[in-house]
Design a protein around this motif. Structure first.
Motif, PDB file in Angstrom:
ATOM      1  N   GLU A  76       0.833  -1.218   0.000  1.00 38.25           N
ATOM      2  CA  GLU A  76       0.000   0.000   0.000  1.00 38.25           C
ATOM      3  C   GLU A  76       0.865   1.264   0.000  1.00 38.25           C
ATOM      4  OE1 GLU A  76      -2.258   0.181   3.664  1.00 38.25           O
ATOM      5  OE2 GLU A  76      -2.230   2.377   3.524  1.00 38.25           O
ATOM      6  N   LEU A  77       1.883   1.270   0.862  1.00 40.15           N
ATOM      7  CA  LEU A  77       2.762   2.447   0.959  1.00 40.15           C
ATOM      8  C   LEU A  77       3.598   2.642  -0.306  1.00 40.15           C
ATOM      9  CD1 LEU A  77       3.886   1.973   4.655  1.00 40.15           C
ATOM     10  CD2 LEU A  77       2.439   3.803   3.792  1.00 40.15           C
ATOM     11  N   ARG A  78       3.969   1.534  -0.890  1.00 40.70           N
ATOM     12  CA  ARG A  78       4.761   1.600  -2.121  1.00 40.70           C
ATOM     13  C   ARG A  78       3.931   2.199  -3.258  1.00 40.70           C
ATOM     14  NH1 ARG A  78       5.368  -1.626  -6.234  1.00 40.70           N
ATOM     15  NH2 ARG A  78       4.155  -3.330  -5.345  1.00 40.70           N
ATOM     16  N   ALA A  79       2.676   1.753  -3.332  1.00 42.99           N
ATOM     17  CA  ALA A  79       1.784   2.280  -4.375  1.00 42.99           C
ATOM     18  C   ALA A  79       1.555   3.779  -4.154  1.00 42.99           C
ATOM     19  CB  ALA A  79       0.467   1.525  -4.342  1.00 42.99           C
ATOM     20  N   ARG A  80       1.404   4.148  -2.876  1.00 44.57           N
ATOM     21  CA  ARG A  80       1.172   5.562  -2.548  1.00 44.57           C
ATOM     22  C   ARG A  80       2.390   6.414  -2.913  1.00 44.57           C
ATOM     23  NH1 ARG A  80      -0.403   6.608   3.535  1.00 44.57           N
ATOM     24  NH2 ARG A  80      -2.023   5.090   3.097  1.00 44.57           N
ATOM     25  N   SER A  81       3.574   5.836  -2.776  1.00 46.97           N
ATOM     26  CA  SER A  81       4.798   6.587  -3.080  1.00 46.97           C
ATOM     27  C   SER A  81       5.230   6.458  -4.541  1.00 46.97           C
ATOM     28  CB  SER A  81       5.955   6.084  -2.212  1.00 46.97           C
ATOM     29  OG  SER A  81       5.580   6.003  -0.882  1.00 46.97           O
ATOM     30  N   ASN A  82       4.408   5.778  -5.334  1.00 48.45           N
ATOM     31  CA  ASN A  82       4.733   5.550  -6.757  1.00 48.45           C
ATOM     32  C   ASN A  82       6.091   4.894  -6.960  1.00 48.45           C
ATOM     33  OD1 ASN A  82       2.421   6.433  -8.089  1.00 48.45           O
ATOM     34  ND2 ASN A  82       3.039   8.580  -7.768  1.00 48.45           N
ATOM     35  N   LEU A  83       6.366   3.916  -6.134  1.00 48.00           N
ATOM     36  CA  LEU A  83       7.635   3.199  -6.246  1.00 48.00           C
ATOM     37  C   LEU A  83       7.366   1.803  -6.811  1.00 48.00           C
ATOM     38  CD1 LEU A  83       9.364   3.909  -2.797  1.00 48.00           C
ATOM     39  CD2 LEU A  83      10.141   4.709  -5.014  1.00 48.00           C
ATOM     40  N   THR A  84       8.243   1.358  -7.685  1.00 46.22           N
ATOM     41  CA  THR A  84       8.134  -0.027  -8.150  1.00 46.22           C
ATOM     42  C   THR A  84       8.843  -0.912  -7.125  1.00 46.22           C
ATOM     43  OG1 THR A  84      10.184   0.058  -9.381  1.00 46.22           O
ATOM     44  CG2 THR A  84       8.186   0.673 -10.587  1.00 46.22           C
ATOM     45  N   GLN A  85       8.611  -2.213  -7.256  1.00 45.06           N
ATOM     46  CA  GLN A  85       9.290  -3.137  -6.334  1.00 45.06           C
ATOM     47  C   GLN A  85      10.806  -3.008  -6.496  1.00 45.06           C
ATOM     48  OE1 GLN A  85       7.377  -6.739  -7.610  1.00 45.06           O
ATOM     49  NE2 GLN A  85       5.992  -6.758  -5.858  1.00 45.06           N
ATOM     50  N   LYS A  86      11.232  -2.811  -7.750  1.00 48.38           N
ATOM     51  CA  LYS A  86      12.670  -2.694  -8.021  1.00 48.38           C
ATOM     52  C   LYS A  86      13.242  -1.433  -7.361  1.00 48.38           C
ATOM     53  CE  LYS A  86      15.932  -2.769 -11.817  1.00 48.38           C
ATOM     54  NZ  LYS A  86      16.200  -2.140 -13.085  1.00 48.38           N
ATOM     55  N   ASP A  87      12.473  -0.312  -7.460  1.00 46.27           N
ATOM     56  CA  ASP A  87      12.930   0.949  -6.852  1.00 46.27           C
ATOM     57  C   ASP A  87      13.128   0.771  -5.340  1.00 46.27           C
ATOM     58  OD1 ASP A  87      12.733   2.207  -9.289  1.00 46.27           O
ATOM     59  OD2 ASP A  87      10.677   2.955  -8.930  1.00 46.27           O
ATOM     60  N   LEU A  88      12.106   0.186  -4.723  1.00 44.89           N
ATOM     61  CA  LEU A  88      12.171   0.003  -3.272  1.00 44.89           C
ATOM     62  C   LEU A  88      13.329  -0.930  -2.899  1.00 44.89           C
ATOM     63  CD1 LEU A  88      10.993   0.483  -0.445  1.00 44.89           C
ATOM     64  CD2 LEU A  88       9.401  -1.399  -0.855  1.00 44.89           C
ATOM     65  N   ALA A  89      13.476  -1.992  -3.700  1.00 43.35           N
ATOM     66  CA  ALA A  89      14.565  -2.949  -3.439  1.00 43.35           C
ATOM     67  C   ALA A  89      15.920  -2.250  -3.480  1.00 43.35           C
ATOM     68  CB  ALA A  89      14.519  -4.073  -4.470  1.00 43.35           C
ATOM     69  N   GLU A  90      16.093  -1.384  -4.477  1.00 42.69           N
ATOM     70  CA  GLU A  90      17.373  -0.664  -4.602  1.00 42.69           C
ATOM     71  C   GLU A  90      17.585   0.297  -3.438  1.00 42.69           C
ATOM     72  OE1 GLU A  90      17.313   0.998  -8.517  1.00 42.69           O
ATOM     73  OE2 GLU A  90      17.706  -0.952  -9.451  1.00 42.69           O
ATOM     74  N   LYS A  91      16.478   0.955  -3.013  1.00 39.43           N
ATOM     75  CA  LYS A  91      16.614   1.938  -1.929  1.00 39.43           C
ATOM     76  C   LYS A  91      16.999   1.282  -0.604  1.00 39.43           C
ATOM     77  CE  LYS A  91      13.415   5.484  -3.618  1.00 39.43           C
ATOM     78  NZ  LYS A  91      14.164   6.745  -3.478  1.00 39.43           N
ATOM     79  N   VAL A 112      18.085  -4.584  -1.061  1.00 40.02           N
ATOM     80  CA  VAL A 112      17.770  -6.021  -1.137  1.00 40.02           C
ATOM     81  C   VAL A 112      17.378  -6.355  -2.580  1.00 40.02           C
ATOM     82  CG1 VAL A 112      17.021  -6.264   1.273  1.00 40.02           C
ATOM     83  CG2 VAL A 112      15.335  -5.645  -0.480  1.00 40.02           C
ATOM     84  N   THR A 113      17.084  -7.633  -2.835  1.00 36.87           N
ATOM     85  CA  THR A 113      16.655  -8.012  -4.186  1.00 36.87           C
ATOM     86  C   THR A 113      15.142  -7.787  -4.327  1.00 36.87           C
ATOM     87  OG1 THR A 113      16.277 -10.288  -3.494  1.00 36.87           O
ATOM     88  CG2 THR A 113      18.454  -9.780  -4.393  1.00 36.87           C
ATOM     89  N   ARG A 114      14.679  -7.711  -5.582  1.00 33.36           N
ATOM     90  CA  ARG A 114      13.247  -7.519  -5.835  1.00 33.36           C
ATOM     91  C   ARG A 114      12.446  -8.703  -5.282  1.00 33.36           C
ATOM     92  NH1 ARG A 114       9.124  -7.948  -9.768  1.00 33.36           N
ATOM     93  NH2 ARG A 114      10.266  -9.523 -10.907  1.00 33.36           N
ATOM     94  N   GLN A 115      13.051  -9.883  -5.327  1.00 36.80           N
ATOM     95  CA  GLN A 115      12.366 -11.075  -4.808  1.00 36.80           C
ATOM     96  C   GLN A 115      12.066 -10.935  -3.307  1.00 36.80           C
ATOM     97  OE1 GLN A 115      14.867 -11.270  -7.052  1.00 36.80           O
ATOM     98  NE2 GLN A 115      13.644 -12.113  -8.723  1.00 36.80           N
ATOM     99  N   THR A 116      12.955 -10.247  -2.612  1.00 35.40           N
ATOM    100  CA  THR A 116      12.731 -10.056  -1.172  1.00 35.40           C
ATOM    101  C   THR A 116      11.535  -9.132  -0.942  1.00 35.40           C
ATOM    102  OG1 THR A 116      15.044 -10.461  -0.689  1.00 35.40           O
ATOM    103  CG2 THR A 116      13.830  -9.231   0.967  1.00 35.40           C
ATOM    104  N   ILE A 117      11.407  -8.097  -1.770  1.00 34.42           N
ATOM    105  CA  ILE A 117      10.258  -7.190  -1.653  1.00 34.42           C
ATOM    106  C   ILE A 117       8.965  -7.964  -1.959  1.00 34.42           C
ATOM    107  CG2 ILE A 117       9.178  -5.066  -2.534  1.00 34.42           C
ATOM    108  CD1 ILE A 117      11.775  -4.578  -0.913  1.00 34.42           C
ATOM    109  N   ILE A 118       9.012  -8.814  -2.973  1.00 35.35           N
ATOM    110  CA  ILE A 118       7.834  -9.636  -3.316  1.00 35.35           C
ATOM    111  C   ILE A 118       7.451 -10.512  -2.119  1.00 35.35           C
ATOM    112  CG2 ILE A 118       7.008 -11.534  -4.798  1.00 35.35           C
ATOM    113  CD1 ILE A 118       8.876 -10.367  -7.030  1.00 35.35           C
ATOM    114  N   ALA A 119       8.466 -11.151  -1.511  1.00 37.28           N
ATOM    115  CA  ALA A 119       8.208 -12.030  -0.359  1.00 37.28           C
ATOM    116  C   ALA A 119       7.655 -11.239   0.823  1.00 37.28           C
ATOM    117  CB  ALA A 119       9.490 -12.755   0.031  1.00 37.28           C
ATOM    118  N   LEU A 120       8.163 -10.023   1.011  1.00 36.10           N
ATOM    119  CA  LEU A 120       7.667  -9.170   2.102  1.00 36.10           C
ATOM    120  C   LEU A 120       6.208  -8.811   1.868  1.00 36.10           C
ATOM    121  CD1 LEU A 120      10.675  -6.703   2.601  1.00 36.10           C
ATOM    122  CD2 LEU A 120       9.747  -8.233   4.327  1.00 36.10           C
TER     123      LEU A 120
END
Lengths: 160, 68
Positions: free
Chosen positions: B9-24, B27-35
């Motif tokens: 929800e917060l990621r969508a609100r901040s207009n961040l992709t899973q990859k963006d958040l992972a880089e910030k 961690v890897t994008r797979q970790t964001i997916i698992a979270l």
């Protein structure tokens, strides 16, 4: 996960070729010993010794290829020899956790497979007599089994 | 009890992709997916990094939830 699958399949091939190389070398050494034993008893046992370096050469080339491909597939490309010859993935904390669980599964499998191999050896004296290199193949089987256990545990945890 | 989170929800609100958040958060994008799926509980350090990205207190992002 693709790296782990690639590395496991590669290792199975490399271990199999290496086991074949040492196994065939051992069987030839066994034949030469058989000849010596015959001589000691005053008999001449005709043995057919065919030693080939090709399996060793192929396993060496495969191991080098595996290391190069594995190194190129991994992110970061920091050359840490121990990590490069194993399929340990430590990209982030989740991968470290997954690697821990997979390593545990591999360890348990290795222990069980070793106990099973000891039992198999105890009841396979006839097989060892006809195929002297059988323990070498059995040992390769233990390593391959624990590698497969590692890959399965890794993939299950990764896809959770 | 399991740990739930509002990362998706917060990621969508901040207009961040899973990859963006992972880089910030490193961690890897797979970790964001698992979270986001709730199958992985992050370390305190990762939780703090995520809270820092969204500028929210940790307890507003991660909370205890009943097992379904």
């Amino acid at each position: 996960m693709k790296i782990v699958v690639f590395e496991t399949v590669s290792k199975i091939i490399i271990f199999s070729v290496t086991a074949y190389a040492w196994g065939s070398a051992y069987e030839n050494i066994w034949l030469m010993d058989e000849f010596d034993r015959g001589l000691a008893n005053g008999e001449i046992n005709i043995v057919n010794v065919k030693f080939s370096v090709w399996p060793f050469f192929v396993s060496f080339i495969l191991a080098i290829l595996y290391m190069i491909l594995s190194f190129n597939m991994k992110p970061g490309k920091k050359f840490n020899f121990l990590f490069k010859i194993g399929e340990f993935q430590e990209g982030d904390e989740r991968e470290v956790n997954i690697t821990n669980k997979a390593t545990r599964a591999s360890h348990v499998t290795f222990t069980l497979a070793t106990m099973l191999a000891m039992a198999i050896m105890a009841f396979s004296t006839g097989v060892v007599y006809n195929h002297p290199a059988f323990p070498i193949y059995l040992f390769a089987g233990i390593i391959i089994t624990s590698n497969i256990a590692y890959a399965i545990a890794y993939c299950i945890e990764y896809n959770r | 009890m399991e740990i739930k989170n509002r990362i998706k929800e917060l990621r969508a609100r901040s207009n961040l992709t899973q990859k963006d958040l992972a880089e910030k958060v490193g961690v890897t994008r797979q970790t964001i997916i698992a979270l986001e799926k709730g199958t992985y509980v992050p370390s305190l350090l990762l939780a703090m990094n995520i809270a820092e990205v969204f500028q929210e207190p940790i307890e507003q992002i991660f909370y205890k939830g009943d097992v379904e």
